[in-house]
Design an enzyme around this catalytic site. Structure first.
Site, PDB file in Angstrom:
ATOM      1  N   ARG A   1       0.858  -1.188   0.000  1.00 41.39           N
ATOM      2  CA  ARG A   1       0.000   0.000   0.000  1.00 41.39           C
ATOM      3  C   ARG A   1       0.888   1.229   0.000  1.00 41.39           C
ATOM      4  O   ARG A   1       1.469   1.602   1.004  1.00 41.39           O
ATOM      5  CB  ARG A   1      -0.902  -0.012   1.249  1.00 41.39           C
ATOM      6  CG  ARG A   1      -2.056   0.974   1.189  1.00 41.39           C
ATOM      7  CD  ARG A   1      -2.648   1.193   2.559  1.00 41.39           C
ATOM      8  NE  ARG A   1      -1.807   2.077   3.357  1.00 41.39           N
ATOM      9  CZ  ARG A   1      -1.634   1.990   4.673  1.00 41.39           C
ATOM     10  NH1 ARG A   1      -2.221   1.038   5.365  1.00 41.39           N
ATOM     11  NH2 ARG A   1      -0.858   2.838   5.307  1.00 41.39           N
TER      12      ARG A   1
ATOM     13  N   HIS B   1      -3.924   4.547   4.411  1.00 41.46           N
ATOM     14  CA  HIS B   1      -4.999   3.559   4.549  1.00 41.46           C
ATOM     15  C   HIS B   1      -6.317   4.122   4.048  1.00 41.46           C
ATOM     16  O   HIS B   1      -7.111   3.425   3.422  1.00 41.46           O
ATOM     17  CB  HIS B   1      -5.136   3.154   6.018  1.00 41.46           C
ATOM     18  CG  HIS B   1      -6.322   2.303   6.310  1.00 41.46           C
ATOM     19  ND1 HIS B   1      -6.379   0.963   5.976  1.00 41.46           N
ATOM     20  CD2 HIS B   1      -7.513   2.591   6.898  1.00 41.46           C
ATOM     21  CE1 HIS B   1      -7.551   0.473   6.341  1.00 41.46           C
ATOM     22  NE2 HIS B   1      -8.251   1.431   6.901  1.00 41.46           N
TER      23      HIS B   1
ATOM     24  N   TYR C   1       3.502   6.536  11.204  1.00 42.01           N
ATOM     25  CA  TYR C   1       3.972   5.190  11.528  1.00 42.01           C
ATOM     26  C   TYR C   1       5.002   4.634  10.549  1.00 42.01           C
ATOM     27  O   TYR C   1       5.500   3.534  10.737  1.00 42.01           O
ATOM     28  CB  TYR C   1       2.795   4.217  11.654  1.00 42.01           C
ATOM     29  CG  TYR C   1       1.826   4.225  10.481  1.00 42.01           C
ATOM     30  CD1 TYR C   1       2.068   3.475   9.339  1.00 42.01           C
ATOM     31  CD2 TYR C   1       0.652   4.975  10.537  1.00 42.01           C
ATOM     32  CE1 TYR C   1       1.181   3.472   8.286  1.00 42.01           C
ATOM     33  CE2 TYR C   1      -0.250   4.982   9.478  1.00 42.01           C
ATOM     34  CZ  TYR C   1       0.022   4.215   8.360  1.00 42.01           C
ATOM     35  OH  TYR C   1      -0.856   4.224   7.303  1.00 42.01           O
TER      36      TYR C   1
END
Length: 380
Positions: A279, A283, A292
């Site tokens: 990805r 998200h 993160y």
């Protein structure tokens, strides 16, 4: 997973079972024609352009939210391309826009969910063979198994076993529909997914569990929430054959999905595919991946762009030239403009539908709520 299991005690005459992954990897792979390869590239370009445009639409206020799929175009287009929309049924999550596009779903009707015009999309699931968009993590997996088991019941009722060639029976190769359900590495940790895999294996339901392992369960990397090393390795515990494939190679995805569908269609029960991809973006449009992971980590983990990788392959094989690529991009841009105009033209749904479509037969409590809503919202 590669080591055959030993026969059970007291059953020495039974041969060791074939390694589970070989049940799928040993199936023949039909080569794709030059025309199909060009079609796959055109689909990937259309999906890439629509995906990046949808993010811009959210920033512009055209839609309130969207789940990007940048980097997952090969996994989605390749698997969706393999579906037989005359008999199969696909059960998506909220991130399968590429699958929907490859299946020929009307994209304005699909994007209506992201505009919050209608939950699940305005397209007809029965006609398109794509179930309503599912926002619950792992929520569509049990639905897929239920539908798949229904196929086995319909195929065996009064006609003999599915997959037989006895005159007068339904042959699996011609009649058995297969369910394909999508979920990610994060959703694989949900209890519903394990229940669904066990249920499907016990009942030999024709369902393909298609796992897009994009490296992240929102903000948690795969290695911190998937025990056993991979999602595919878990399938052996349920007696389900599995393939772990390069999810950034669209040709490999098409061939693996066709193998899994053929396995299920022949009455052999479920199969699992774990497509390894990445990805590349957030998200969702409300996520900040910089909290993160660093940009360096993102670049290192993403690997080669699946679209550019396929482009170079087509050039090297002489299947397409620069004129074709320019034409494909122009078509993608024109399509995006049409979809944007269609989304802008979508009106609000009648507010009364939130009461009308709850139960087949209304209840006193629901009637009272509807009456109060009408009294307080006469302008709606």
């Amino acid at each position: 997973m590669d080591t055959p299991l030993s026969p059970a005690a007291g059953n020495d005459a039974a041969p060791p079972p074939e390694p589970l992954h070989e049940q799928l990897s040993g199936l023949p792979a039909e080569p794709l024609t030059a025309g199909q390869l060009r079609e796959l590239y055109s689909l990937m370009v259309a999906v890439r352009h629509l995906d990046t445009s949808a993010i811009a639409w959210q920033r512009q206020g055209l839609i309130p939210g969207y789940a990007p799929e940048l980097g997952q175009e090969a996994a989605q287009v390749g698997s969706g391309y393999a579906v037989d929309t005359a008999r199969d049924f696909v059960f998506p999550t909220y991130r399968e826009m590429g699958v929907a596009r490859a299946m020929g779903v009307d994209m304005v009707a699909y994007m209506s969910t992201h505009k919050a015009t209608w939950h699940g999309g305005l397209y007809d699931p029965r006609e398109s063979r794509l179930a309503p968009i599912q926002a619950v993590v792992g929520g569509s997996v049990l639905h897929a198994v239920g539908w798949a088991h229904g196929q086995t019941l319909a195929g065996t009722a009064g006609t003999g076993a599915v997959g037989t060639n006895t005159p007068g029976t339904n042959t699996a190769d011609h009649t058995l529909g297969v369910a394909m359900t999508y979920f990610g590495d994060g959703a694989s940790s949900q209890g519903d997914v394990h229940e669904a895999m066990n249920f499907a294996a016990v009942l030999k339901a024709p369902v393909v569990f298609f796992v897009q392992n994009n490296g992240w369960a929102i903000s948690v990397p795969t290695e911190r929430q998937v025990a056993g090393g991979s999602v595919a390795s878990r399938a052996a515990g349920y007696g389900i054959p599995a393939l772990r494939i390069d999810g950034n190679d669209v040709v490999s995805v098409v061939q693996a999905t066709r193998k899994a569908l053929a396995h299920c269609r022949a009455g052999n029960g479920p199969a699992l595919i774990e497509a390894m991809t990445y990805r590349r973006g957030p998200h969702s449009t409300s996520d900040d991946p910089g909290r993160y992971r660093s940009l360096n980590e993102e670049r290192d983990g993403a690997g080669e762009d699946p679209l550019e990788r396929f482009r170079q392959r087509l050039l090297a094989d002489g299947v397409a030239d620069d004129a074709f690529f320019a034409e494909a991009l122009a078509a993608a841009k024109a399509e995006e403009e049409e979809i944007r105009a269609g989304i802008q033209a979508l009106g609000s749904r009648p507010g009364s539908e939130m009461f009308d479509l709850v139960f087949q037969e209304t209840t006193p409590a629901l009637q009272a709520q509807a009456a109060n809503w009408r009294k307080e919202s006469e302008h709606v």
